[in-house]
Design an enzyme around this catalytic site. Sequence first.
Site, mmCIF file in Angstrom:
data_model
loop_
_atom_site.group_PDB
_atom_site.id
_atom_site.type_symbol
_atom_site.label_atom_id
_atom_site.label_comp_id
_atom_site.label_asym_id
_atom_site.label_seq_id
_atom_site.Cartn_x
_atom_site.Cartn_y
_atom_site.Cartn_z
ATOM 1 C CG HIS A 83 -1.840 1.130 1.329
ATOM 2 N ND1 HIS A 83 -3.026 1.170 0.634
ATOM 3 C CD2 HIS A 83 -1.769 2.299 2.021
ATOM 4 C CE1 HIS A 83 -3.659 2.307 0.905
ATOM 5 N NE2 HIS A 83 -2.924 3.016 1.745
ATOM 6 C CB SER A 105 -9.521 8.381 -6.425
ATOM 7 O OG SER A 105 -9.981 9.090 -7.544
ATOM 8 C CG HIS A 156 -2.305 0.395 -3.270
ATOM 9 N ND1 HIS A 156 -2.521 -0.499 -2.256
ATOM 10 C CD2 HIS A 156 -1.494 -0.234 -4.155
ATOM 11 C CE1 HIS A 156 -1.888 -1.628 -2.522
ATOM 12 N NE2 HIS A 156 -1.242 -1.486 -3.672
ATOM 13 C CG HIS A 160 -3.382 3.487 -9.028
ATOM 14 N ND1 HIS A 160 -3.305 4.234 -7.873
ATOM 15 C CD2 HIS A 160 -4.207 4.165 -9.860
ATOM 16 C CE1 HIS A 160 -4.068 5.319 -8.006
ATOM 17 N NE2 HIS A 160 -4.618 5.310 -9.211
HETATM 18 ZN ZN LIG Z 1 -3.754 -0.191 -0.635
#
Ligand SMILES: [Zn+2]
Length: 261
Positions: free
Chosen positions: A111, A159, A162, A164
């Site tokens: 995370h 948003s 984590h 991405h």
């Molecule tokens: Zn996460």
Amino acid sequence: MPEIRKDYATPTWVVFSAARSQRPGAFRNLKDATPKESCPFCPGHEAMTPPEVLAYRDRGMPNGPGWSIRCVQNKFPALERGGEVREHRDGPFLSVDGVGAHEIIVESPDHDGHLATLDDRQVERVLRAYRERYHDLAADRRIKYVQIFKNHGERAGASFSHPHAQVIAIPIVPLRVLEEAEGMRAHAEQREGECLYCEILRRELALGRRVVAENRSFVALEPFAARSPFETWILPKVHARAFETLSDTSIRLCPRTPHPS
Ligand SMILES: [Zn+2]
Ligand SMILES: [Zn+2]
């Protein structure tokens, strides 16, 4: 169905999608980073996202934990996968159906990870996933352009904190890309077929002033006409016509050569 509308006079296209307004944080400022407990990209929370389109895992079942990279459709997609691209014209109003893809590549199960601090093996997997999604979407005859991008930080519109990336595939070619292709073609015509980017690379490496770093396969540099502070390009040393043709050797990270400044 989302739609892609054309500007009255220029080939500038804008995606209109009602689904996007429902995403978390739309039209408000997110003060706090998403906590792990409610993060849809954390391992164990796979049911919170649409089913995976691609995943790298050594253990576990699809759509369960055990993955190192996971790619899913965006829960609030700007474009839809199904259907044909129909054109709608009514005088000055021109639009096409918003057919395409909008996906998320979760770049790490961690995370609090970050592309810049992931280990080399994981960055390789990230690049392989980029290439794999690019390849798959580019093979769809309805799709004319694929872009992989990251919104870094909340102020850029992310948003979730984590790590991405997002993949967007659209049925039209953006104006800026058309202009770039035209510029490349004009340059090649003037210079007996020489590729513009190969020339930039040769000149910038000789000059060294704007080179940030290089390794065996790539050069990172600040473009001559940077549009914003810290704008950085990464150019492959080998002439290649498309991102998805990137070789495994190029993806494998090799020691960085700091450039003497
Ligand atoms: Zn996460
Ligand atoms: Zn070239």
